[in-house]
Design a protein around this motif. Structure first.
Motif, PDB file in Angstrom:
ATOM      1  N   TRP A  86      -2.973  16.774  11.875  1.00 47.35           N
ATOM      2  CA  TRP A  86      -3.718  17.205  10.687  1.00 47.35           C
ATOM      3  C   TRP A  86      -3.432  16.325   9.467  1.00 47.35           C
ATOM      4  O   TRP A  86      -3.950  16.603   8.379  1.00 47.35           O
ATOM      5  CB  TRP A  86      -3.361  18.653  10.342  1.00 47.35           C
ATOM      6  N   ASP A  87      -2.639  15.282   9.637  1.00 45.30           N
ATOM      7  CA  ASP A  87      -2.243  14.466   8.481  1.00 45.30           C
ATOM      8  C   ASP A  87      -3.419  14.002   7.622  1.00 45.30           C
ATOM      9  O   ASP A  87      -3.313  14.022   6.385  1.00 45.30           O
ATOM     10  CB  ASP A  87      -1.436  13.248   8.951  1.00 45.30           C
ATOM     11  N   PRO A  88      -4.545  13.555   8.197  1.00 44.32           N
ATOM     12  CA  PRO A  88      -5.628  13.097   7.331  1.00 44.32           C
ATOM     13  C   PRO A  88      -6.297  14.210   6.525  1.00 44.32           C
ATOM     14  O   PRO A  88      -6.928  13.942   5.494  1.00 44.32           O
ATOM     15  CB  PRO A  88      -6.632  12.481   8.324  1.00 44.32           C
ATOM     16  N   VAL A  89      -6.179  15.454   6.971  1.00 41.12           N
ATOM     17  CA  VAL A  89      -6.845  16.575   6.300  1.00 41.12           C
ATOM     18  C   VAL A  89      -6.020  17.105   5.128  1.00 41.12           C
ATOM     19  O   VAL A  89      -6.569  17.497   4.095  1.00 41.12           O
ATOM     20  CB  VAL A  89      -7.120  17.713   7.312  1.00 41.12           C
ATOM     21  N   VAL A  90      -4.704  17.095   5.288  1.00 44.10           N
ATOM     22  CA  VAL A  90      -3.834  17.755   4.314  1.00 44.10           C
ATOM     23  C   VAL A  90      -3.998  17.224   2.889  1.00 44.10           C
ATOM     24  O   VAL A  90      -4.091  18.019   1.940  1.00 44.10           O
ATOM     25  CB  VAL A  90      -2.370  17.689   4.774  1.00 44.10           C
ATOM     26  N   PRO A  91      -4.040  15.907   2.661  1.00 49.97           N
ATOM     27  CA  PRO A  91      -4.173  15.441   1.272  1.00 49.97           C
ATOM     28  C   PRO A  91      -5.468  15.896   0.602  1.00 49.97           C
ATOM     29  O   PRO A  91      -5.520  15.988  -0.629  1.00 49.97           O
ATOM     30  CB  PRO A  91      -4.144  13.907   1.409  1.00 49.97           C
ATOM     31  N   LEU A  92      -6.477  16.205   1.386  1.00 51.11           N
ATOM     32  CA  LEU A  92      -7.749  16.663   0.831  1.00 51.11           C
ATOM     33  C   LEU A  92      -7.711  18.145   0.473  1.00 51.11           C
ATOM     34  O   LEU A  92      -8.492  18.605  -0.360  1.00 51.11           O
ATOM     35  CB  LEU A  92      -8.882  16.405   1.836  1.00 51.11           C
ATOM     36  N   LEU A  93      -6.795  18.889   1.096  1.00 46.63           N
ATOM     37  CA  LEU A  93      -6.707  20.325   0.855  1.00 46.63           C
ATOM     38  C   LEU A  93      -5.556  20.718  -0.066  1.00 46.63           C
ATOM     39  O   LEU A  93      -5.659  21.703  -0.807  1.00 46.63           O
ATOM     40  CB  LEU A  93      -6.539  21.068   2.191  1.00 46.63           C
ATOM     41  N   ALA A  94      -4.448  19.980  -0.002  1.00 48.93           N
ATOM     42  CA  ALA A  94      -3.238  20.383  -0.714  1.00 48.93           C
ATOM     43  C   ALA A  94      -3.423  20.547  -2.227  1.00 48.93           C
ATOM     44  O   ALA A  94      -2.748  21.404  -2.819  1.00 48.93           O
ATOM     45  CB  ALA A  94      -2.112  19.395  -0.419  1.00 48.93           C
ATOM     46  N   PRO A  95      -4.301  19.787  -2.902  1.00 52.39           N
ATOM     47  CA  PRO A  95      -4.482  20.050  -4.336  1.00 52.39           C
ATOM     48  C   PRO A  95      -5.107  21.410  -4.631  1.00 52.39           C
ATOM     49  O   PRO A  95      -5.044  21.882  -5.770  1.00 52.39           O
ATOM     50  CB  PRO A  95      -5.421  18.912  -4.778  1.00 52.39           C
ATOM     51  N   HIS A  96      -5.713  22.031  -3.608  1.00 49.56           N
ATOM     52  CA  HIS A  96      -6.450  23.275  -3.820  1.00 49.56           C
ATOM     53  C   HIS A  96      -5.926  24.449  -3.008  1.00 49.56           C
ATOM     54  O   HIS A  96      -6.290  25.594  -3.269  1.00 49.56           O
ATOM     55  CB  HIS A  96      -7.918  23.069  -3.442  1.00 49.56           C
ATOM     56  N   ARG A  97      -5.109  24.186  -1.999  1.00 50.06           N
ATOM     57  CA  ARG A  97      -4.663  25.224  -1.073  1.00 50.06           C
ATOM     58  C   ARG A  97      -3.187  25.042  -0.726  1.00 50.06           C
ATOM     59  O   ARG A  97      -2.664  23.921  -0.747  1.00 50.06           O
ATOM     60  CB  ARG A  97      -5.457  25.163   0.242  1.00 50.06           C
TER      61      ARG A  97
END
Length: 290
Positions: free
Chosen positions: A35-46
């Motif tokens: 999931w590494d590529p997904v996390v930076p896109l979600l972590a600012p919001h979730r």
């Protein structure tokens, strides 16, 4: 990175970001780092929670055979162990799509949204006979393969080949050290064999749960990878219709959509629950279908 004990098994967990909770669960034989590529896109919001099921990644070996209800309760137990009580968006990839849907049906008050990422589909699954014998056979095969050194010799190579064949965007981006650390072990080989052995039983159990428990009134999204072909996309679309879900065909993307199109997964999560998790509802643990 931490470990929490659920059902007597140490589970490897990674929690990042801030905000409403989003749980990411990967498919059979996959690991948290997929999931590494997904996390930076979600972590600012979730608040993004990744974990390895027993026999996967860095978690301990499985103590019992997998089941749809068991995996749903595992997610709930994970949230409890992390003291994350609010409703969560649950993202399930491949076989973990069974688990995410089961969680929503069995824990409706803890579900904010569901995103199914190229989820497994078995429209007419039946429970295979002799589950205990199947478990014993899977464990025996794993022990035999381990005794001849198969995990160290073939585990990382099999992982690399599987990822390459399941993508449209290239090879396996995972660091070699992490791949060796996980896939050279008999524990991970045993975990993959056990989940594969009971795949149809878990699918059949989910069909039974659909008859007994309604989905909560939350957003559900089905994402289908276009590399699966027209028939696969049609089956995914039919599932979305059955679940009353939003459907999107995502391309170019193979089955490992989190590697090919992390943006599509992040967008689905944020659009499904754009204002964050709902306030906890006063509801029983599960609502039977009327």
């Amino acid at each position: 990175m931490t470990f929490v004990r659920i059902g007597g098994v140490p589970h490897h967990v990674v929690v990042e970001g801030d905000g409403p909770v989003c749980v990411l669960s990967a498919g059979l034989a996959m690991s948290w780092f997929d999931w590494d590529p997904v996390v930076p896109l979600l972590a600012p919001h979730r608040t993004v929670v990744r974990f390895d099921r027993p026999g996967h990644g860095l978690s301990g070996p499985a103590a019992v055979r997998p089941s749809a209800a068991g995996e749903a309760h595992r997610i709930a137990g994970l949230l409890d162990a992390l003291s994350l009580q609010g409703p969560a968006t649950v993202v399930g990839h491949s076989i973990a799509g069974f688990h995410a849907e089961a969680f929503a049906r069995l824990h409706p008050d803890r579900t904010a949204a569901v995103v199914l990422v190229d989820t497994s589909i078995e429209e007419h699954a039946r429970v295979p006979a002799a589950p205990a014998l199947r478990t014993a056979a899977a464990r025996a095969l794993g022990s035999a393969l381990s005794a001849v050194g198969a995990p160290a010799a073939l585990g990382p190579l099999t992982r690399r080949a599987t990822v390459r064949l399941s993508r449209t965007g290239g090879g396996d981006p995972a660091p070699a050290a992490l791949v060796r650390r996980c896939y050279s072990t008999s524990r991970v080989m045993q975990g993959a064999l056990l989940e594969n052995t009971h795949y149809r039983a878990v699918a059949a159990e989910l069909l039974a749960l659909r008859e007994r428990y309604a989905l909560p009134d939350v957003p559900v999204t089905v994402l289908a990878a276009t590399a699966g072909g027209r028939r696969w996309t049609a089956r995914q679309r039919a599932l979305a219709l059955q679940l009353g879900a939003r459907f999107a065909a995502v391309g170019p993307a193979g089955h490992l959509m989190m590697l090919d199109r992390p943006d599509a997964i992040a967008r689905a999560v944020l659009e499904a629950d754009p204002y964050g998790a709902r306030a906890p509802q006063q509801a029983p643990p599960a609502q039977p279908v009327a």
